[in-house]
Design a protein around this motif. Sequence first.
Motif, short mmCIF file in Angstrom:
data_model
loop_
_atom_site.label_atom_id
_atom_site.label_comp_id
_atom_site.label_asym_id
_atom_site.label_seq_id
_atom_site.Cartn_x
_atom_site.Cartn_y
_atom_site.Cartn_z
N GLY A 352 0.73 -1.18 0.03
CA GLY A 352 0.04 0.02 -0.03
C GLY A 352 0.66 1.17 0.11
O GLY A 352 0.59 2.25 -0.78
N GLN A 353 1.92 1.21 0.71
CA GLN A 353 2.88 2.32 0.74
C GLN A 353 3.63 2.61 -0.38
O GLN A 353 3.66 3.63 -0.76
CB GLN A 353 3.61 2.23 1.88
CG GLN A 353 4.65 3.60 2.18
CD GLN A 353 3.79 4.76 2.62
OE1 GLN A 353 2.86 4.79 2.90
NE2 GLN A 353 4.74 5.83 2.50
N TYR A 354 4.18 1.53 -1.05
CA TYR A 354 4.74 1.50 -2.30
C TYR A 354 3.84 1.91 -3.56
O TYR A 354 4.11 2.84 -4.30
CB TYR A 354 5.21 -0.09 -2.53
CG TYR A 354 5.88 -0.16 -4.09
CD1 TYR A 354 7.24 0.19 -3.94
CD2 TYR A 354 5.23 -0.20 -5.15
CE1 TYR A 354 7.81 0.14 -5.36
CE2 TYR A 354 5.72 -0.36 -6.32
CZ TYR A 354 7.35 -0.11 -6.44
OH TYR A 354 7.98 -0.16 -7.70
N LYS A 355 2.53 1.69 -3.51
CA LYS A 355 1.68 2.02 -4.58
C LYS A 355 1.53 3.37 -4.17
O LYS A 355 1.24 4.26 -5.25
CB LYS A 355 0.67 1.18 -4.14
CG LYS A 355 -0.53 1.60 -5.48
CD LYS A 355 -1.89 0.55 -5.57
CE LYS A 355 -2.50 0.91 -4.48
NZ LYS A 355 -3.85 0.07 -4.44
N ARG A 356 1.52 4.12 -3.01
CA ARG A 356 1.42 5.50 -2.64
C ARG A 356 2.48 6.24 -3.34
O ARG A 356 2.23 7.26 -3.75
CB ARG A 356 1.05 5.76 -1.22
CG ARG A 356 1.00 7.06 -0.98
CD ARG A 356 1.05 7.18 0.53
NE ARG A 356 -0.05 6.83 1.24
CZ ARG A 356 -0.08 6.98 2.42
NH1 ARG A 356 0.84 7.46 3.34
NH2 ARG A 356 -1.36 6.39 3.19
N ILE A 357 3.55 5.93 -3.52
CA ILE A 357 4.76 6.64 -3.70
C ILE A 357 5.10 6.29 -5.01
O ILE A 357 5.70 7.23 -5.79
CB ILE A 357 5.94 6.22 -2.84
CG1 ILE A 357 5.79 6.37 -1.49
CG2 ILE A 357 7.30 6.95 -3.15
CD1 ILE A 357 6.69 5.91 -0.59
N ASN A 358 4.89 5.21 -5.76
CA ASN A 358 5.40 4.93 -7.28
C ASN A 358 4.15 4.36 -8.03
O ASN A 358 3.20 3.69 -7.40
CB ASN A 358 6.22 3.56 -6.97
CG ASN A 358 7.30 3.44 -8.05
OD1 ASN A 358 6.92 3.63 -9.17
ND2 ASN A 358 8.57 3.20 -7.80
#
Length: 587
Positions: A352-358
């Motif tokens: 979820g955090q990866y998708k938010r940034i990338n």
Amino acid sequence: MIAHELKREISAEINVSVDARGSFRHSFDDEWRQSSSDEKMGAQVAPSFSTSTRLTITKKFKIDMRISVKRSTTETTTMLTRRSLQVLQRLKTVSCLPTVSSALSVLIPSSSHSTTTNPNSSRDLSSSASASSEAASNKRTLLSKNQNVHSNMQLSKSWRNKPLFRRQGDVRFRTGLEAANLLVEEAKRRDSHEKQFIDSVAATMNCLSPIFERNPGYAFVAKQLMEPERFIQFRVPWLDDTGVIRMNRGYRIQYNSSLGPYEGALHFGSHVNSNTMKSLGFDSVFSNSLTGYSIGASVGGCDLNPFDKSEAEIQRFCQSYMTELVKYVGPDIDLPTMGMGVGEKELGYLYGQYKRINIKSSSGGKPFLSASATNGDSLKGKRCIIIGAGKVARGVASKLLEFGAIPLTFSDSSGYLYEPDGIDEAKLKTIDKIKNERGALLGRYIIASTTALFNDPESILDVPCDLCFPCAAMNDITQDSITQLADNGCKGIIEGGYSAVTNDARKIIKKRGLMYGPHIMTLTGCTIHHSLGANASDEEFANEIGRIYRDTKNTAQEFHARGDLFAGATITGFLRVANAMLAHGAV
């Protein structure tokens, strides 16, 4: 009569002996006396064609062969061709140098130039040729053209003349065992405080010493392989439920990308440090390479204990961890997977955090950071103890039930539970419900079961069983543990955790004749799952697992470690990586 004389003259006995350093000595003891027999033979029979060939290879490989041929009829030509082919096939069976095989092939008349009255002779030659071409076309065959482990004597000598290390004078080696010892000593010199990493290097180099004996060039590749390509360490700040800033240390070791993009597990736990990370990363090189897919090796984690944290704290921690990790991972770059202390929930928070940034979150239709399932094999009727109670341990229990086996135990930091009649699906669901609650211990299961025993007998290893599945901490199974299990009737140990069995314990496993499934083989499931895709069937998994097992078994047999799956898996994985590294040069 001529045929009988020829058969007596060219028959030879192959004696193979292995000296203490693993070198090979092949000697051909001819049955006939050579003192003056050639002259007498020449006086008795006037041959129309004769040839005398002597091949000698000195140093570690010594072959002494003398062939006397007399050919005057078509019948003797046919017998010479068939007999020479048998000699060549026997030479290949004992894994002699390719130089010898090619030299002997010159002495064998080809089927197109020989006249024969026996139809079976030409059929044997053609079938042998087709088998050779089929093996050469198989990319995963260990001894194919691109994966040849032999070197000729000139090349071998040139490698041995090169110094393996250049400090306080040039350091060279003469044997494969000496090269392995030098590499272990170098690991101790560089990282004397990292015992787990040194143990992994020592176990691996001990398996690879026969390769260094055959082709010294691989020792120089192993020297490169001991050092990871990239070691990333960073701080992970996060807020706990009381608003206090907490600090942990995060890691990602991108160990080797010779075969393809990095891929490896994430581990959360108080035991995680640079020593543990390097040891796990080094082992993952061979485990990922063993699958035969174009996948590199990496490992990562953090020294956070996830079992005494709330769900909100874990989510905040994972988001902070991924905020830094996102700089180094991604589709076609580095794929983190589940590991110790990292399950589906943790991986979901990270994604979820990866998708938010990338923006890019998938490649080739395969999602990034997806949870993986594992598949098993038939174990009907076997009574099995499981050490651990995490997701892997419970996954193993589920598969054991599916294939008719009887899981008996689970364990965690509070102790272990033992169901004398076995753990069925209903009991496993109860245990799942307890362990899915973060921080819950197995002691709560006693309330829900009237038949379970807790910490009785005193040790989980005292429970009578057929198989043991250690799925908990590293180095959990020691020499004393193996002795205890064997005395209680255990027939095999299959690792479900990372490096659960110590190096000394593996020696006792061999000595007691127990079956052993090393973690290098058993933990390839995640890599296979990602390579085949989420929709892969059990049959596809079974085919891949069967292929890996055959490759490992054949390699162990070829390197005179028959039945040693740990050695076979290590050698197979190393060769695939090493050949790619040789092609890339000093990078």
